[in-house]
Design a protein around this motif. Structure first.
Motif, mmCIF file in Angstrom:
data_model
loop_
_atom_site.group_PDB
_atom_site.id
_atom_site.type_symbol
_atom_site.label_atom_id
_atom_site.label_comp_id
_atom_site.label_asym_id
_atom_site.label_seq_id
_atom_site.Cartn_x
_atom_site.Cartn_y
_atom_site.Cartn_z
ATOM 1 N N CYS A 6 0.980 -1.079 0.197
ATOM 2 C CA CYS A 6 0.068 0.041 -0.114
ATOM 3 C C CYS A 6 0.909 1.300 0.026
ATOM 4 O O CYS A 6 0.321 2.229 -0.565
ATOM 5 N N THR A 7 2.226 1.313 0.616
ATOM 6 C CA THR A 7 3.086 2.480 0.584
ATOM 7 C C THR A 7 3.374 2.457 -1.182
ATOM 8 O O THR A 7 3.447 3.564 -1.553
ATOM 9 N N ALA A 8 3.620 1.611 -1.658
ATOM 10 C CA ALA A 8 3.840 1.600 -3.140
ATOM 11 C C ALA A 8 2.824 2.241 -4.050
ATOM 12 O O ALA A 8 2.843 3.177 -4.820
ATOM 13 N N GLU A 9 1.441 1.889 -3.448
ATOM 14 C CA GLU A 9 0.478 2.204 -4.231
ATOM 15 C C GLU A 9 0.314 3.851 -3.764
ATOM 16 O O GLU A 9 -0.175 4.989 -4.625
ATOM 17 N N LEU A 10 0.628 4.292 -2.527
ATOM 18 C CA LEU A 10 0.299 5.670 -2.096
ATOM 19 C C LEU A 10 1.403 6.509 -2.935
ATOM 20 O O LEU A 10 1.180 7.653 -3.148
ATOM 21 N N HIS A 11 2.542 6.015 -2.950
ATOM 22 C CA HIS A 11 3.661 6.903 -3.578
ATOM 23 C C HIS A 11 3.143 7.024 -4.816
ATOM 24 O O HIS A 11 3.820 8.100 -5.809
ATOM 25 N N GLY A 12 2.646 5.913 -5.629
ATOM 26 C CA GLY A 12 2.264 5.996 -6.997
ATOM 27 C C GLY A 12 3.386 6.463 -8.121
ATOM 28 O O GLY A 12 4.529 6.040 -8.012
ATOM 29 N N GLU A 13 2.714 7.407 -8.869
ATOM 30 C CA GLU A 13 3.609 8.165 -9.807
ATOM 31 C C GLU A 13 3.188 9.522 -9.816
ATOM 32 O O GLU A 13 2.288 9.734 -10.603
ATOM 33 N N PRO A 14 4.136 10.228 -9.013
ATOM 34 C CA PRO A 14 3.855 11.864 -8.998
ATOM 35 C C PRO A 14 3.660 12.418 -10.272
ATOM 36 O O PRO A 14 4.771 12.326 -11.099
ATOM 37 N N ALA A 15 2.629 13.067 -10.777
ATOM 38 C CA ALA A 15 2.376 13.517 -12.088
ATOM 39 C C ALA A 15 1.414 14.739 -12.070
ATOM 40 O O ALA A 15 0.546 14.793 -11.268
ATOM 41 N N CYS A 16 1.309 15.305 -13.186
ATOM 42 C CA CYS A 16 0.597 16.523 -13.227
ATOM 43 C C CYS A 16 -0.989 15.871 -13.641
ATOM 44 O O CYS A 16 -0.854 15.168 -14.669
ATOM 45 N N ARG A 17 -1.954 16.004 -12.789
ATOM 46 C CA ARG A 17 -3.200 15.613 -12.965
ATOM 47 C C ARG A 17 -4.154 16.732 -12.750
ATOM 48 O O ARG A 17 -5.003 16.828 -11.664
ATOM 49 N N THR A 18 -4.388 17.606 -13.825
ATOM 50 C CA THR A 18 -5.221 18.657 -13.834
ATOM 51 C C THR A 18 -6.680 18.257 -14.296
ATOM 52 O O THR A 18 -6.796 17.519 -15.104
ATOM 53 N N PRO A 19 -7.462 18.365 -13.415
ATOM 54 C CA PRO A 19 -8.735 18.155 -13.841
ATOM 55 C C PRO A 19 -9.235 18.887 -15.121
ATOM 56 O O PRO A 19 -8.844 19.834 -15.519
ATOM 57 N N ALA A 20 -9.970 17.999 -16.095
ATOM 58 C CA ALA A 20 -10.600 18.496 -17.498
ATOM 59 C C ALA A 20 -11.891 18.392 -17.496
ATOM 60 O O ALA A 20 -12.560 17.251 -17.389
ATOM 61 N N PRO A 21 -12.594 19.403 -17.810
ATOM 62 C CA PRO A 21 -12.035 20.891 -18.071
ATOM 63 C C PRO A 21 -11.904 21.578 -16.751
ATOM 64 O O PRO A 21 -12.386 21.528 -15.968
ATOM 65 N N PRO A 22 -10.564 22.315 -16.777
ATOM 66 C CA PRO A 22 -10.167 22.907 -15.679
ATOM 67 C C PRO A 22 -10.813 24.226 -15.182
ATOM 68 O O PRO A 22 -11.542 24.852 -16.155
ATOM 69 N N PRO A 23 -11.549 24.481 -14.098
ATOM 70 C CA PRO A 23 -12.247 25.712 -13.893
ATOM 71 C C PRO A 23 -11.295 26.920 -14.182
ATOM 72 O O PRO A 23 -10.174 26.912 -13.989
ATOM 73 N N PRO A 24 -11.924 28.120 -14.228
ATOM 74 C CA PRO A 24 -11.043 29.253 -14.541
ATOM 75 C C PRO A 24 -10.262 29.527 -13.223
ATOM 76 O O PRO A 24 -10.572 29.458 -12.235
ATOM 77 N N GLY A 25 -9.140 29.960 -13.665
ATOM 78 C CA GLY A 25 -8.032 30.166 -12.564
ATOM 79 C C GLY A 25 -7.505 29.231 -11.917
ATOM 80 O O GLY A 25 -6.744 29.207 -10.831
ATOM 81 N N LEU A 26 -7.473 27.800 -11.997
ATOM 82 C CA LEU A 26 -7.019 26.624 -11.793
ATOM 83 C C LEU A 26 -5.553 26.486 -11.948
ATOM 84 O O LEU A 26 -5.006 26.587 -13.188
ATOM 85 N N PRO A 27 -4.695 26.726 -10.888
ATOM 86 C CA PRO A 27 -3.315 26.196 -11.090
ATOM 87 C C PRO A 27 -2.874 24.973 -11.681
ATOM 88 O O PRO A 27 -4.006 24.033 -11.568
ATOM 89 N N GLU A 28 -1.718 24.695 -12.137
ATOM 90 C CA GLU A 28 -1.488 23.336 -12.506
ATOM 91 C C GLU A 28 -1.363 22.495 -11.353
ATOM 92 O O GLU A 28 -1.023 22.875 -10.332
ATOM 93 N N CYS A 29 -1.972 21.269 -11.555
ATOM 94 C CA CYS A 29 -2.293 20.448 -10.367
ATOM 95 C C CYS A 29 -1.440 19.140 -10.581
ATOM 96 O O CYS A 29 -1.520 18.440 -11.565
ATOM 97 N N TRP A 30 -0.680 18.891 -9.325
ATOM 98 C CA TRP A 30 0.019 17.557 -9.202
ATOM 99 C C TRP A 30 -0.457 16.772 -8.144
ATOM 100 O O TRP A 30 -0.840 17.028 -7.252
ATOM 101 N N SER A 31 -0.353 15.429 -8.369
ATOM 102 C CA SER A 31 -0.926 14.507 -7.334
ATOM 103 C C SER A 31 -0.002 13.406 -7.333
ATOM 104 O O SER A 31 0.621 12.883 -8.152
ATOM 105 N N ALA A 32 0.131 12.778 -5.994
ATOM 106 C CA ALA A 32 0.892 11.478 -5.823
ATOM 107 C C ALA A 32 0.261 10.369 -6.728
ATOM 108 O O ALA A 32 1.167 9.658 -7.339
ATOM 109 N N THR A 33 -0.941 10.031 -6.629
ATOM 110 C CA THR A 33 -1.671 8.952 -7.358
ATOM 111 C C THR A 33 -3.106 9.297 -7.486
ATOM 112 O O THR A 33 -3.518 10.425 -7.064
#
Length: 234
Positions: free
Chosen positions: A28-55
């Motif tokens: 589960c630690t491996a799943e939690l660390h996942g693969e950090p990447a840019c995962r910005t919601p699409a379509p993004p709401p106006p003014g949303l910064p670039e979003c990164w998440s671990a998984t």
């Protein structure tokens, strides 16, 4: 007995899968660390910064976050914050970072008995400093008004619920906002991103006070069903 105390006195079980022996097992630690990447919601709401998440917000990671936020398993803050710190390091450039946690609604704080996002931000900043990366936490944002629970709301309802929901705290509002410039990266921090409405509103409140947050980082990102979803990228 509070859940946090039970974690200390009883043999631990993994919060992600229930396996005995550790608060979070290696799988589960491996799943939690996942693969950090840019995962910005699409379509993004106006003014949303670039979003990164671990998984992604699924499986064991979803169970860990819920246990931490809603079921009092505060010992999970450290592994969750570790994943957050790795993601900040991956998504941000080499400048020092100031982490700005998204505030919880006051009723949620009273119900939970702790501030989950601020706790994660403070631990993540400590992880970054231990790795030689200058990092601080600034609790700039406070609720401007009552905010309803976002669970179960549609994308449009989330936007309406969060319209003008945050402001910069009086202690920070004014000339102090100029402290953050090109020499420091301001990073919004939350536990989960779904539609991006919360982070977009937080970024708007900061801009109103003269603070630019070009990056938002979360532990997990919800993959939305249908024609829109999370846009994965570099």
């Amino acid at each position: 007995m509070p859940t946090a105390l039970l974690d200390l006195v009883l043999p631990p079980r993994c919060a992600g899968c229930g396996a005995p022996g550790a608060l979070v097992c290696p799988r589960c630690t491996a799943e939690l660390h996942g693969e950090p990447a840019c995962r910005t919601p699409a379509p993004p709401p106006p003014g949303l910064p670039e979003c990164w998440s671990a998984t992604g917000y699924t499986g064991a990671v979803r169970r860990m976050i819920i246990a931490y936020k809603e079921r009092g398993r505060t010992a999970l803050a450290r592994p969750l914050a570790g994943a957050l710190a790795l993601t900040i390091a991956a998504g941000a450039d080499e400048r020092p970072v100031t982490l700005v946690p998204v505030p919880s609604a006051r009723p949620a704080l009273r119900r939970r008995g702790h501030d989950p996002v601020t706790g994660l931000a403070e631990l993540a900043a400590g992880c970054l400093r231990a790795a030689g990366r200058p990092a601080t936490v600034a609790k700039l944002l406070v609720p401007r008004r009552r905010i309803a629970d976002q669970a179960g709301l549609s994308s449009l309802q989330r936007v309406e619920n969060l319209a003008l929901a945050y402001k910069v705290a009086t202690a920070w509002n004014g000339p102090q906002a100029a402290f953050w410039g090109d020499a420091e990266r301001v990073v919004l921090v939350d536990d989960i991103v779904t539609t991006g409405a919360t982070l977009a509103e937080a970024a708007r409140a900061l801009r109103e006070a003269g603070v630019a947050a070009s990056l938002a980082v979360t532990v997990a990102a919800t993959r939305r069903r249908g024609r829109t979803g999370i846009r994965d990228g570099g």
